[in-house]
Motif scaffolding. Structure first.
Motif, short mmCIF file in Angstrom:
data_model
loop_
_atom_site.label_atom_id
_atom_site.label_comp_id
_atom_site.label_asym_id
_atom_site.label_seq_id
_atom_site.Cartn_x
_atom_site.Cartn_y
_atom_site.Cartn_z
N ILE A 153 38.65 45.91 48.57
CA ILE A 153 37.93 46.80 48.27
C ILE A 153 37.85 47.49 46.86
CG2 ILE A 153 37.19 49.37 49.68
CD1 ILE A 153 38.46 48.03 52.16
N TYR A 154 38.98 47.85 46.50
CA TYR A 154 39.09 48.62 45.46
C TYR A 154 38.22 47.78 44.20
CZ TYR A 154 40.98 51.87 41.89
OH TYR A 154 41.14 52.75 41.10
N MET A 155 38.66 46.57 44.30
CA MET A 155 37.93 45.72 43.22
C MET A 155 36.40 46.06 43.04
SD MET A 155 38.45 41.65 42.47
CE MET A 155 37.27 41.17 44.00
N VAL A 185 46.32 34.84 43.19
CA VAL A 185 45.25 33.61 42.58
C VAL A 185 43.98 33.58 43.18
CG1 VAL A 185 45.28 31.15 42.12
CG2 VAL A 185 47.53 32.38 42.02
N PHE A 186 43.96 33.70 44.70
CA PHE A 186 42.63 33.65 45.21
C PHE A 186 41.98 34.57 44.93
CE2 PHE A 186 39.93 35.02 48.92
CZ PHE A 186 39.25 33.78 49.15
N MET A 187 42.25 35.94 44.57
CA MET A 187 41.50 37.14 44.30
C MET A 187 40.94 37.11 42.91
SD MET A 187 40.73 38.96 47.04
CE MET A 187 40.05 40.56 45.91
N GLU A 188 41.81 36.32 42.00
CA GLU A 188 41.36 35.97 40.64
C GLU A 188 40.14 34.95 40.49
OE1 GLU A 188 44.88 34.52 38.72
OE2 GLU A 188 45.79 36.64 38.44
N GLY A 189 40.15 34.10 41.44
CA GLY A 189 39.12 33.30 41.85
C GLY A 189 37.72 34.06 42.16
N VAL A 199 37.73 44.44 35.55
CA VAL A 199 38.15 44.39 36.73
C VAL A 199 38.72 43.08 37.20
CG1 VAL A 199 36.90 44.23 39.17
CG2 VAL A 199 35.88 45.51 37.32
N PHE A 200 38.46 42.12 36.47
CA PHE A 200 39.19 40.83 36.60
C PHE A 200 40.74 40.79 36.03
CE2 PHE A 200 40.75 36.77 34.39
CZ PHE A 200 40.72 35.90 35.48
N VAL A 201 41.08 41.76 34.99
CA VAL A 201 42.22 41.97 34.58
C VAL A 201 43.13 42.90 35.55
CG1 VAL A 201 43.74 42.79 32.71
CG2 VAL A 201 41.68 41.49 32.12
N PHE A 202 42.58 43.71 36.36
CA PHE A 202 42.99 44.52 37.20
C PHE A 202 43.82 43.73 38.30
CE2 PHE A 202 42.03 45.69 41.64
CZ PHE A 202 42.83 46.95 41.91
N VAL A 203 43.37 42.55 38.64
CA VAL A 203 43.86 42.00 40.09
C VAL A 203 45.20 41.28 39.43
CG1 VAL A 203 43.74 39.76 41.12
CG2 VAL A 203 41.79 40.80 40.58
N PRO A 204 45.63 40.52 38.35
CA PRO A 204 47.02 40.31 38.31
C PRO A 204 47.95 41.44 37.78
CG PRO A 204 45.62 39.89 36.13
CD PRO A 204 44.74 40.24 37.16
N VAL A 205 47.58 42.68 37.31
CA VAL A 205 48.24 43.68 37.01
C VAL A 205 48.80 44.44 38.26
CG1 VAL A 205 48.13 45.95 35.92
CG2 VAL A 205 47.18 44.05 34.72
N PHE A 206 47.45 44.63 39.36
CA PHE A 206 47.72 45.15 40.39
C PHE A 206 48.83 44.46 41.39
CE2 PHE A 206 46.01 46.70 44.78
CZ PHE A 206 46.46 47.97 44.75
N TYR A 207 48.65 43.09 41.57
CA TYR A 207 49.41 42.22 42.34
C TYR A 207 51.06 42.12 41.80
CZ TYR A 207 45.75 40.97 45.75
OH TYR A 207 44.93 40.99 46.69
#
Length: 246
Positions: A80-82, A153-157, A168-176
């Motif tokens: 949702i935040y993405m 990995v799924f959310m990065e995809g 926004v794409f970079v937010f995923v690995p930093v957040f997780y």
């Protein structure tokens, strides 16, 4: 005998070749005017085989009951935040986006491969062995890390295949990565609290569990504090805003 009227077979072949060449020339001109046409279609394609494998891991761990409701809520909140970030803070800009912050070099491929070995493959093997040996505590503390990494990995995809800006794409690995450090701390605490005499599993499994927990803590702390935050994240912001100015 044709009588000099109409097209012969050679004339038809020459005309067909000329027509094909004209069509190819027109396509080349179109691509030169809009070179991101192919890139956009590839980016908006379906998820890769790696993301589908991670989705299978997510489903298996969720069905086994080894994932807490808090971890489910974290994944749902990240999704949702993405979308919230993409609408409010970092909107996608047509013809100005490329989520690949780093080029696909040999060093980056090796780094990602080592991350997959340490973070996914070995812990999954550890969980399967724990099922055989009946080490419920070891499985319970290792599963959240595997679940969150597979979700990452799924959310990065999803972020890469959809129309999301680079931050926004970079937010995923930093957040997780930030979240998984806390789950690895719990994993470490559980492994080193086991007393060898009272532990139900083998001594070999005890040492493997501790080594896995320590190696994951070291690798993902380095990944967050030495790569993602000081290098990857600033480069992503710089690339995004420089493209906006252009």
């Amino acid at each position: 005998m044709s009588g000099g009227v109409g097209l012969t077979s050679n004339d038809v072949n020459v005309q067909d070749e000329t027509t094909e060449q004209a069509q190819k020339l027109q396509e080349d001109v179109t691509l030169s005017k809009n070179p991101r046409t192919i890139t956009t279609s590839k980016k908006s394609g379906f998820l890769s085989f790696r993301q589908l494998n991670c989705l299978a891991i997510i489903v298996v761990l969720a069905a086994s009951g080894m994932v807490s409701p808090e971890d489910f809520g974290f994944v749902a909140f990240s999704f949702i935040y993405m979308y919230f970030l993409s609408k409010v803070a970092f909107p996608y800009v047509q013809n100005a986006e490329d989520s690949a912050v780093y080029p696909k070099s040999v060093g980056m491929r090796i780094y990602v491969f080592v991350a997959a070995i340490i973070g996914l493959y070995l812990p999954i093997a550890y969980i399967f062995e724990g099922i055989i040996e009946g080490d419920k505590e070891g499985i319970k503390t290792a599963a959240p890390h595997v679940f969150l990494l597979a979700s990452q990995v799924f959310m990065e995809g999803v972020a890469f295949s959809g129309k999301f800006a680079t931050p926004v794409f970079v937010f995923v690995p930093v957040f997780y990565n930030s979240k998984r450090i806390f789950t690895i701390v719990d994993w470490l605490r559980n492994e080193f609290s086991k007393v060898e005499g009272e532990y139900g599993g083998s001594a070999r499994r005890l040492q493997i569990g501790r080594a896995l927990a320590v190696s994951n803590m070291a690798f993902w702390c380095y990944n967050l504090f030495c790569f993602l935050l000081p290098v990857y994240l600033p480069k992503a912001f710089k690339k995004y805003y420089s493209k906006l100015k252009d």
